[in-house]
Design a protein around this motif. Sequence first.
Motif, PDB file in Angstrom:
ATOM      1  N   ASP A   1      -3.888   0.824   8.750  1.00 47.42           N
ATOM      2  CA  ASP A   1      -2.773   1.738   8.486  1.00 47.42           C
ATOM      3  C   ASP A   1      -2.754   2.848   9.547  1.00 47.42           C
ATOM      4  O   ASP A   1      -1.729   3.107  10.188  1.00 47.42           O
TER       5      ASP A   1
ATOM      6  N   HIS B   1       2.550   9.912  -2.609  1.00 47.06           N
ATOM      7  CA  HIS B   1       2.894   8.484  -2.481  1.00 47.06           C
ATOM      8  C   HIS B   1       1.756   7.567  -2.919  1.00 47.06           C
ATOM      9  O   HIS B   1       1.999   6.434  -3.319  1.00 47.06           O
TER      10      HIS B   1
ATOM     11  N   LYS C   1       6.129   5.355  -1.398  1.00 47.13           N
ATOM     12  CA  LYS C   1       7.002   6.152  -0.524  1.00 47.13           C
ATOM     13  C   LYS C   1       8.485   5.976  -0.857  1.00 47.13           C
ATOM     14  O   LYS C   1       9.324   6.713  -0.361  1.00 47.13           O
TER      15      LYS C   1
ATOM     16  N   HIS D   1      -6.121   4.138  -0.127  1.00 45.65           N
ATOM     17  CA  HIS D   1      -5.982   3.870   1.305  1.00 45.65           C
ATOM     18  C   HIS D   1      -5.989   5.112   2.203  1.00 45.65           C
ATOM     19  O   HIS D   1      -6.149   4.995   3.414  1.00 45.65           O
ATOM     20  N   HIS D   2      -5.807   6.301   1.627  1.00 45.48           N
ATOM     21  CA  HIS D   2      -5.976   7.526   2.438  1.00 45.48           C
ATOM     22  C   HIS D   2      -7.261   8.255   2.069  1.00 45.48           C
ATOM     23  O   HIS D   2      -7.538   9.321   2.649  1.00 45.48           O
TER      24      HIS D   2
ATOM     25  N   HIS E   1       0.813  -1.223   0.000  1.00 44.91           N
ATOM     26  CA  HIS E   1       0.000   0.000   0.000  1.00 44.91           C
ATOM     27  C   HIS E   1       0.848   1.277   0.000  1.00 44.91           C
ATOM     28  O   HIS E   1       0.429   2.299  -0.519  1.00 44.91           O
ATOM     29  N   ASP E   2       2.052   1.223   0.590  1.00 47.05           N
ATOM     30  CA  ASP E   2       2.880   2.433   0.698  1.00 47.05           C
ATOM     31  C   ASP E   2       4.121   2.360  -0.191  1.00 47.05           C
ATOM     32  O   ASP E   2       5.101   3.064   0.060  1.00 47.05           O
TER      33      ASP E   2
HETATM   34 FE   LIG Z   1       0.051   5.687   2.998  1.00 49.05          FE
END
Ligand SMILES: [Fe+2]
Length: 499
Positions: free
Chosen positions: A422, A353, A321, A377-378, A317-318
């Motif tokens: 998260d 990201h 980054k 996801h955010h 998911h990240d």
């Molecule tokens: Fe994130």
Amino acid sequence: MDRIRKKERFRFSAFAGGARFKRAAINTAILVVLSVALAVVVRFATLNDENVADAVLRGEPSLQIVVLSLIIGVIMSTLIAYTFYVKRDADRHVTGKLVPVMSVAVFITFLLALVFGTTVSLYVSPLALCSLLVAILVDKRVGIVTNILLSQMFFLTYILVYGSEKAVESSAALVTSMVASIFMIMFLDKAHNRIKFTVAGFVVGICTAVVPMLINYLVDANDVSQILLSGLWSFVSIVLSVALFMIVLPLMEYLFRLNTPFRLAELCSLENPLLKKLANEAPGTFNHSMVVGNLAELCADAIGENTQLAKVCAYYHDVGKTKNAQYFIENQKGYNPHDDVIPEVSVAMIVSHVTEGYRMLKKERLPDEVADTALQHHGTTPVNFFLYKAQNFTEDNLDKKEFSYPGPKPRTKIAAIIMITDTVEAASRALSEKINSPTAFRKLVHDMIAQKAGMDQFSECPITYKDLAVIEDTLVQAIPSMYHARIQYNNNPRQDKDA
Ligand SMILES: [Fe+2]
Ligand SMILES: [Fe+2]
């Protein structure tokens, strides 16, 4: 204002209607092309070299091709209609690809069945290949029905072309193929890696070889060689189906960006290049993603979602980054680059990201659900820290949207799970020193979920209040054991009385 909204709604529904019409037209075109192509292949494969030209001149094949196309078209349309009926509640990732996926599976299997059926033996036709592909890529129930309809279609065309002297052989091969396919589909649930599934193929192949042997015994008990040969070819057919399945499946996973238990198991491996890149370039984010993976798996299990898919979505998911790893607190070692830039730049670095991750995952052709979850996801939440920091520099009211993630909001239950786990993981890590009772910890988790719901982040996914309550319970139980070194509850019974 209302008029503008109505206009927008009309434009949106017209656009959605247009897209649906375009997809229906493409699907119909695929079905027509598939039916005609199969009919052409069947007809010309069964004409020998001498009479191809004569038959073409007489117009004989074209009439037969039209009739064969119609038969195949009716069977394929029935199969597709049943598939849409079964999968009507499925998300758009699956329904948008149903017709192309099934058409490719049917076409490849039919061609191979024809090649092996005409050159070796009718029993060797690897018809189980199609049902296995459909069962794993679309749905198990659809896989079984596909097998029944495809087998009927194949053996019917075979008898039509070769005549009724092949009827017994066709029927025996048909029954064997159906029995073996149903068992193989049931094994798909049990065998989670490709080696176990291959072993299962051998077992099913040996067991189902009895079926054509019994049928041939009934036809002529004295023809021992035919009885033994039918059993042998039937075994070869299953092994061949499994071998071809192992070759074709990865190609289709890649081509249609679909997830399967095999693909998800491979994506969980820390040897995957994207996970290696995350571990090397953003080690703090990598550790965070591993913990989110464990939590997401538990939450998915608790509400009956796909645990493997939840874990993979969390792992990746990240991944965006990695582009500016030092801008994220978990990767900083003393120096904070945000001290040297204005809040607007900080926010741009942080929110990018999600789009960067989506781009990377699409480029590497990971399943669509994984890439979409990285983007969602955010949701559309604001990066409050930098919003407040920027607000300190001006008396004007800042536009919250400019300090928020671009969205979209989570569209699936798994994307909602990733959003929750998260946030809760990051907050538990940051606040672990301050939490001194199970009650305080439950309040933290409850507030985080309520905050996301209050920001309307779950309005586009099918998650229920009951699911959210179950997820809260799961996290309250799981997280303290993960951070036992840091979250140390005060054992004062008066503090714990509400827990
Ligand atoms: Fe994130
Ligand atoms: Fe994260």
